[in-house]
Design an enzyme around this catalytic site. Structure first.
Site, mmCIF file in Angstrom:
data_model
loop_
_atom_site.group_PDB
_atom_site.id
_atom_site.type_symbol
_atom_site.label_atom_id
_atom_site.label_comp_id
_atom_site.label_asym_id
_atom_site.label_seq_id
_atom_site.Cartn_x
_atom_site.Cartn_y
_atom_site.Cartn_z
ATOM 1 N N LYS A 124 -114.281 66.597 95.083
ATOM 2 C CA LYS A 124 -114.868 67.206 93.883
ATOM 3 C C LYS A 124 -116.325 67.579 94.176
ATOM 4 O O LYS A 124 -117.123 66.721 94.590
ATOM 5 C CB LYS A 124 -114.785 66.187 92.743
ATOM 6 C CG LYS A 124 -114.870 66.754 91.357
ATOM 7 C CD LYS A 124 -114.537 65.642 90.358
ATOM 8 C CE LYS A 124 -114.712 66.050 88.943
ATOM 9 N NZ LYS A 124 -114.608 64.887 88.032
HETATM 10 O O1 G3P Z 1 -114.021 65.256 83.541
HETATM 11 C C1 G3P Z 1 -115.360 65.280 83.180
HETATM 12 C C2 G3P Z 1 -115.589 64.318 82.092
HETATM 13 O O2 G3P Z 1 -115.550 63.031 82.599
HETATM 14 C C3 G3P Z 1 -116.805 64.520 81.311
HETATM 15 O O3 G3P Z 1 -116.492 64.082 80.054
HETATM 16 O O4 G3P Z 1 -116.934 63.294 77.799
HETATM 17 O O5 G3P Z 1 -118.585 62.842 79.659
HETATM 18 O O6 G3P Z 1 -118.313 65.126 78.728
HETATM 19 P P1 G3P Z 1 -117.670 63.822 78.993
#
Ligand code: G3P
Length: 218
Positions: free
Chosen positions: A83
């Site tokens: 990634k």
């Molecule tokens: O896959 C990316 C994710 O982990 C980010 O999620 O909720 O931190 O924006 P969030």
């Protein structure tokens, strides 16, 4: 639509895998830091549970460092996906890795041109972040739709992986606009199978059945 779980918690990964509908896993540095475990050891544990793609993110910001970090990650298991961030350095590293048969997930995508360049660099997955755009008052589903259209217009094979998913409606909308994959926190995976009318309907069926099979006292 494929469903990945977005976590580094091995308990949540095992529980989602037991549901029989899990296609892969994504992790990121924040999720691993929350677990307080060795990154490589945890990735090995995850790959032992899930045969599908498991995304492991680098923390270098320069392409040479990204490529160095990728080497030991790729030795962990065959299903590791590297990634990389949607930056120029990430793009350069993506091109190098994908040209050598390594699957790459380009993350932190917030506009369609990042997705177009990631596809041209041979990315296996592009990760547009939904919740973080919604947080700014932007309609994140427009981004998924735009990427879908661009990829279909030019036959790019990169899969659209909706990330930063916060609630079940994100998933309904992603499926309607044709995202290939969504990566989802365990809580939201559990919510996908919930409906109060299912619960109350099941209770009524079981109560009626029990009443019919209970001998009357008279
Ligand atoms: O896959 C990316 C994710 O982990 C980010 O999620 O909720 O931190 O924006 P969030």
């Amino acid at each position: 639509m494929q469903i990945y779980i977005d976590t580094a918690s091995i308990e949540d990964i095992r529980a989602a895998s037991d549901m029989g509908v899990l296609d892969g896993v994504t992790t990121n540095p924040s999720l691993v830091a929350k677990e307080g475990v060795d990154f490589h050891d945890r990735l090995k544990e995850i790959c032992d549970v899930v045969p599908g793609p498991v995304s492991a993110e680098v923390v270098s910001t320069e392409s040479d460092g990204m490529l160095e970090e990728a080497k030991p990650l790729l030795e962990i298991a065959d299903n590791i996906v590297i990634k990389l961030p949607c930056t120029v350095d990430g793009l350069r590293a993506c091109k190098h890795l994908s040209s050598n048969g390594v699957r790459v997930n380009m993350t932190l995508c917030f506009q369609p041109l990042q997705a177009m360049l990631a596809a041209k660099a041979g990315a296996f997955l592009i990760s547009p972040f939904l919740g973080r755009l919604d947080d700014l008052g932007q309609d994140s589903m427009d981004l998924i739709q735009q990427i879908r259209t661009i990829y279909d217009n030019y036959g790019y094979e990169t899969k659209v992986l909706a990330a930063s998913v916060r609630h079940p409606m994100h998933l309904v909308e992603c499926a309607l606009v044709g995202a290939d994959v969504a990566t989802v926190p365990f809580k939201v995976i559990q919510q996908m199978m919930n409906h109060p009318l299912t619960d109350s309907g099941l209770k009524k069926f079981l109560d009626d059945w029990a009443a019919m099979n209970t001998p009357s006292s008279g």
